[in-house]
Design a protein around this motif. Structure first.
Motif, PDB file in Angstrom:
ATOM      1  N   SER A 696      39.840  39.400  49.192  1.00 14.97           N
ATOM      2  CA  SER A 696      39.562  39.446  47.755  1.00 14.97           C
ATOM      3  C   SER A 696      40.837  39.776  46.975  1.00 14.97           C
ATOM      4  O   SER A 696      41.824  40.251  47.527  1.00 14.97           O
ATOM      5  CB  SER A 696      38.482  40.495  47.451  1.00 14.97           C
ATOM      6  OG  SER A 696      39.058  41.789  47.425  1.00 14.97           O
ATOM      7  N   ARG A 697      40.771  39.563  45.656  1.00 11.76           N
ATOM      8  CA  ARG A 697      41.945  39.813  44.819  1.00 11.76           C
ATOM      9  C   ARG A 697      42.178  41.299  44.600  1.00 11.76           C
ATOM     10  O   ARG A 697      43.220  41.689  44.051  1.00 11.76           O
ATOM     11  CB  ARG A 697      41.783  39.120  43.468  1.00 11.76           C
ATOM     12  CG  ARG A 697      40.593  39.590  42.652  1.00 11.76           C
ATOM     13  CD  ARG A 697      40.452  38.751  41.390  1.00 11.76           C
ATOM     14  NE  ARG A 697      39.290  39.139  40.595  1.00 11.76           N
ATOM     15  CZ  ARG A 697      39.312  40.103  39.665  1.00 11.76           C
ATOM     16  NH1 ARG A 697      40.447  40.741  39.413  1.00 11.76           N
ATOM     17  NH2 ARG A 697      38.222  40.395  38.991  1.00 11.76           N
ATOM     18  N   HIS A 724      36.518  33.972  47.852  1.00 12.75           N
ATOM     19  CA  HIS A 724      37.364  34.544  48.910  1.00 12.75           C
ATOM     20  C   HIS A 724      37.856  33.429  49.829  1.00 12.75           C
ATOM     21  O   HIS A 724      37.111  32.490  50.123  1.00 12.75           O
ATOM     22  CB  HIS A 724      36.566  35.558  49.736  1.00 12.75           C
ATOM     23  CG  HIS A 724      36.101  36.742  48.972  1.00 12.75           C
ATOM     24  ND1 HIS A 724      35.084  37.579  49.421  1.00 12.75           N
ATOM     25  CD2 HIS A 724      36.488  37.273  47.776  1.00 12.75           C
ATOM     26  CE1 HIS A 724      34.885  38.554  48.569  1.00 12.75           C
ATOM     27  NE2 HIS A 724      35.717  38.384  47.539  1.00 12.75           N
ATOM     28  N   SER A 726      41.281  35.129  47.914  1.00 11.74           N
ATOM     29  CA  SER A 726      41.928  34.921  46.625  1.00 11.74           C
ATOM     30  C   SER A 726      43.321  34.323  46.819  1.00 11.74           C
ATOM     31  O   SER A 726      44.091  34.776  47.682  1.00 11.74           O
ATOM     32  CB  SER A 726      42.042  36.254  45.886  1.00 11.74           C
ATOM     33  OG  SER A 726      42.912  36.142  44.779  1.00 11.74           O
ATOM     34  N   ILE A 728      45.794  34.844  45.015  1.00 12.07           N
ATOM     35  CA  ILE A 728      46.762  35.910  44.728  1.00 12.07           C
ATOM     36  C   ILE A 728      47.073  36.675  46.010  1.00 12.07           C
ATOM     37  O   ILE A 728      48.239  36.976  46.331  1.00 12.07           O
ATOM     38  CB  ILE A 728      46.209  36.852  43.644  1.00 12.07           C
ATOM     39  CG1 ILE A 728      45.985  36.088  42.333  1.00 12.07           C
ATOM     40  CG2 ILE A 728      47.135  38.033  43.429  1.00 12.07           C
ATOM     41  CD1 ILE A 728      45.301  36.900  41.254  1.00 12.07           C
ATOM     42  N   THR A 729      46.037  36.997  46.767  1.00  9.44           N
ATOM     43  CA  THR A 729      46.228  37.729  48.016  1.00  9.44           C
ATOM     44  C   THR A 729      46.987  36.880  49.032  1.00  9.44           C
ATOM     45  O   THR A 729      47.878  37.374  49.740  1.00  9.44           O
ATOM     46  CB  THR A 729      44.864  38.150  48.586  1.00  9.44           C
ATOM     47  OG1 THR A 729      44.198  39.001  47.637  1.00  9.44           O
ATOM     48  CG2 THR A 729      45.026  38.896  49.890  1.00  9.44           C
TER      49      THR A 729
END
Length: 775
Positions: A696-697, A724, A726, A728-729
């Motif tokens: 997740s972010r 999921h 993310s 970003i992750t």
């Protein structure tokens, strides 16, 4: 065997039948020609004497063991105070929990014989064999022959043995008597060898004492597993080969000093006795001594006619001395290996030499081939696998075993008086130990090095039939051509296929993230086959059950539920219903309330205890260690009606030490819990991370920077509605150069040891086209 596996009355039956058959043969010897008469007299008297010894001696011993009063108390789990005599050196083990203490407590196993027993307030008449499972503190330093008093709880012993009960000891030993002088001297020599070996790197330092005196306390679990796969495990136990090496070295030295035959023989006998004392006069060592003496006899006489009766006599005397050897795998392997070396190896070496193979190379090829061939059925029945690289691995290892053993023995002798000389000798043995580790490691990594085989009696008999058919086929020219064609097909087709698309699971796997959809289910292997720790169980039982079946996991010492969300506890039945489970571990949080009640009910129904895992707790098994990093005292425990974020932040965070490296299992911790972890200054570094909360972010890049993982595993469901993992992750991991493995795209994901660190293999690679996986 019948007396131990079926009932003691079979011993008397077999003894009486032998006496009767011997009497008939003796009667038939009358009036025969001298050669026939003497042959029948030998057979007849052998049957009569052995029958009498078995019927009179062993019947009583097996009956006493079967009817021992401690067995009934053990079935009821009674407790008592026992005065015992230690019969073998303590063998270290690791357990997840012991005696009600915290996990990771080191324990030892000690065979012993009971002298006095008080169960409850009643004395029990027994002198039976028992096995003590005791804490290492105070017990690991005991020596054979010492008498101790222990307070313990009884447990049933395994069937088919002379052992009448197991004693689970909780406290230290009381009223300990002194050990014999020679036992103390031997212990000092063994300790000196361990200390001197410390000048080497950790892996060879742990291997050398095991190679010399069977001391594997400090042996790397990875090396032990590699030796098992490569068929080199026999090097880690005292065998007839160890004694033969030492005695031959003494013989050669004395002959070089022009000592006469009798003096050389006496020196070799003294060396054999001394080595037995050094290694410990335990049943396995004494058995090895007898078998080593048989091998020396065959070597000295050079005639198999003398060796075979000597081997038969050794078998008879050893089984009469200890009937439990009749069902001992180690005894069977020793007998068969010795028989192969004295009966088959010389013939095979002669045939190879006759075909132009240099004599030294012919003997080097014949010895491991004969030993492996005759012991393979027992190994297959015992372990359920057959090593295809054992002969080559033993051939490569053979040149360094003797010098390493001799140097190790000399180092042990020198250690108490000249430590500097012991360290010098150990350094000289270091390259040999390094070579053995290299051979075992490379051999274990050969694709198809080990093939699965049916275990038990039928598996062993099946391999015997296959070996007989193979030998018969090789005796006919046309069939030899067919066998050669089949082997060529294996080399050309099967092995490349195994390399390109390996089977599942990959050999030596340390962790597998099961593809259970949107949820977590992680399996951590121990060094014991079929035994693994499960961390979270996914949203439902079906996917996890399939994953555990593919991994052939039958025993689960601990199930860890990092937190009580449905996608982590919904599949608990898959573990509790079909497998032996030791305990269910949970964190301090008990939210949501409905999930906590359901977990308690399922555990109670299965008869499995629930234990709490707090920060700082450590749990150990062979090949696996777990350290609980969170939640600690600073985290706020969620209330029964807490929201999802609070429950996620109360996740149990664990760092696992495995043969593939350190693995951080982060549960579903979000930003607040991650901040606690970072501010705690705990060592979070790990080669592999299970990405928090399915990627997740709500994951801070600082967490990944503290971990510095080489591989990140995202346990996530395909097409989930949460977005999921993310992007970003994933970008944060990409900036660190971390390889990301996802269960939604690759299926089950395994972490395995590699040459330069952990590797990731997905089940998609094992079952899909070339290039489908991520090595």
């Amino acid at each position: 065997m019948l007396g131990l596996l079926v009932g003691w009355w079979w011993v008397a039956t077999v003894g009486v039948v032998a006496i009767a058959c011997g009497t008939v043969v003796l009667r038939a010897a009358r009036g025969r020609p001298p050669v026939v008469r003497w042959w029948r007299l030998g057979v007849g008297w052998s049957l009569v004497i052995c029958g009498l010894l078995v019927a009179v001696g062993n019947t009583g011993r097996l009956r006493d063991a079967a009817d021992d009063a401690l067995r009934a108390h053990a079935d009821g789990g009674a407790s008592g105070v026992f005065r015992v005599t230690i019969t073998e050196r303590p063998r270290p083990v690791f357990s997840a929990g012991f005696g009600g203490q915290q996990g990771g407590v080191r324990a030892v196993v000690l065979p012993a014989r009971v002298r006095d027993a008080m169960v409850g307030r009643a004395a029990v008449a027994t002198t039976g064999r028992v096995v003590l499972i005791a804490p290492a503190d105070g017990w690991s330093s005991l020596l054979p022959g010492q008498d101790v008093t222990a307070t313990a709880r009884l447990a049933p012993a395994r069937t088919g043995e002379l052992t009448v009960a197991m004693l689970r000891v909780r406290g230290p030993p009381d009223e300990v008597t002194g050990a014999a002088v020679w036992q103390r001297v031997a212990q000092e020599l063994r300790s000196g060898l361990r200390d001197a070996a410390g000048v080497l790197d950790p892996e060879p330092a742990g291997l050398l004492p095991g190679l010399v005196v069977g001391d594997t306390d400090r042996l790397s679990r990875q090396v032990e597993e590699e030796f098992r796969t490569a068929g080199l495990t026999h090097l880690l136990a005292v065998s007839g080969a160890n004694l033969a090496i030492v005695c031959v070295a003494v013989l050669l030295l004395l002959r070089a000093l022009r000592v006469g035959p009798r003096g050389a023989a006496a020196g070799a006998m003294l060396a054999l006795i001394g080595f037995v004392v050094l290694a410990g006069p335990e049943p396995s060592v004494l058995r090895a001594g007898v078998m080593g003496a048989v091998g020396l006899l065959a070597l000295a006489i050079g005639r198999e006619r003398a060796a075979l009766p000597a081997l038969g006599t050794a078998v008879v005397l050893l089984v009469l001395w200890d009937p439990a050897m009749a069902v001992s795998f180690g005894f069977a392997l020793s007998v068969l290996a010795t028989a192969g070396l004295v009966l088959l190896a010389p013939r095979w070496a002669d045939r190879l030499a006759a075909r132009g193979v240099p004599r030294g190379l012919a003997e080097a090829l014949a010895v491991p081939a004969a030993a492996h061939l005759v012991t393979a059925p027992v190994v297959a029945g015992m372990a359920g696998q057959v090593s295809l690289v054992a002969v080559v691995a033993n051939l490569a290892a053979a040149p360094v075993v003797a010098p390493a053993t001799v140097l190790g023995v000399l180092a042990a002798v020198a250690a108490p008086v000249m430590p500097w000389l012991a360290e010098l000798l150990v350094r000289l043995a270091g390259p040999e130990a390094d070579w053995l580790i290299l051979v075992g490691r490379q051999a274990s990594r050969v694709p198809g090095a080990v093939i699965d085989w049916p275990d038990g009696w039928w598996g062993g008999l099946l391999l015997v039939a296959c070996v007989v058919l193979l030998v018969a086929a090789l005796r006919h020219r046309r069939l030899r051509v067919l066998v050669g064609a089949a082997l060529a097909g294996l080399l050309v087709v099967v092995i490349p296929v195994r390399v390109i698309a390996p089977g599942w699971p990959p050999p030596g796997w340390a962790m597998v993230a099961c593809d259970v959809g949107q949820g977590d289910a992680l399996v951590l292997a121990t060094a014991d086959e079929g035994r693994a720790v499960v961390v979270d169980t996914g949203p439902e039982p079906g996917p996890l059950a399939g994953c555990l079946e593919r991994l052939d996991v039958s025993r689960v010492p601990l199930v860890v539920l990092t937190h009580l969300h449905a996608d982590h506890v919904g599949g608990l039945d898959a573990v509790l219903d079909d497998r032996a489970v030791g305990a269910v571990g949970v964190g301090p949080a008990r939210a949501p309330d409905w999930a906590w009640k359901e977990v308690r009910a399922k555990a109670a129904e299965a008869g499995v205890p629930i234990v709490q895992l707090d920060a700082g707790r450590r749990l150990d098994w062979p090949g696996l260690s777990l350290e609980v990093l969170a939640p600690g005292g600073k985290e706020v425990m969620p209330a029964a009606e807490a929201d999802g974020t609070e429950i996620n932040n109360a996740s149990v965070v664990i760092r696992a030490a495995t043969p593939a490296g350190r693995i951080l299992l982060s549960g579903d911790v979000e930003l607040a819990a991650q901040a606690h972890l970072l501010s705690s200054r705990a060592d979070l570094s790990a080669e592999v991370v299970k990405v928090p909360h399915h990627g997740s972010r709500h994951t801070t890049p600082e967490l990944f920077e503290a971990i510095r993982p080489r591989i990140a595993v995202v346990s996530v469901g395909a097409g989930n509605r949460y977005g999921h993992p993310s992007p970003i992750t994933l970008r944060a991991l990409g900036h660190l150069g971390t390889l990301v493995i996802r269960t939604d795209t690759g299926g089950d994901a395994a972490i395995v040891p590699g040459d330069s660190g952990p590797r990731a293999v997905t089940r998609g690679a094992a079952r899909g086209p070339p290039g489908a996986g991520r090595p």
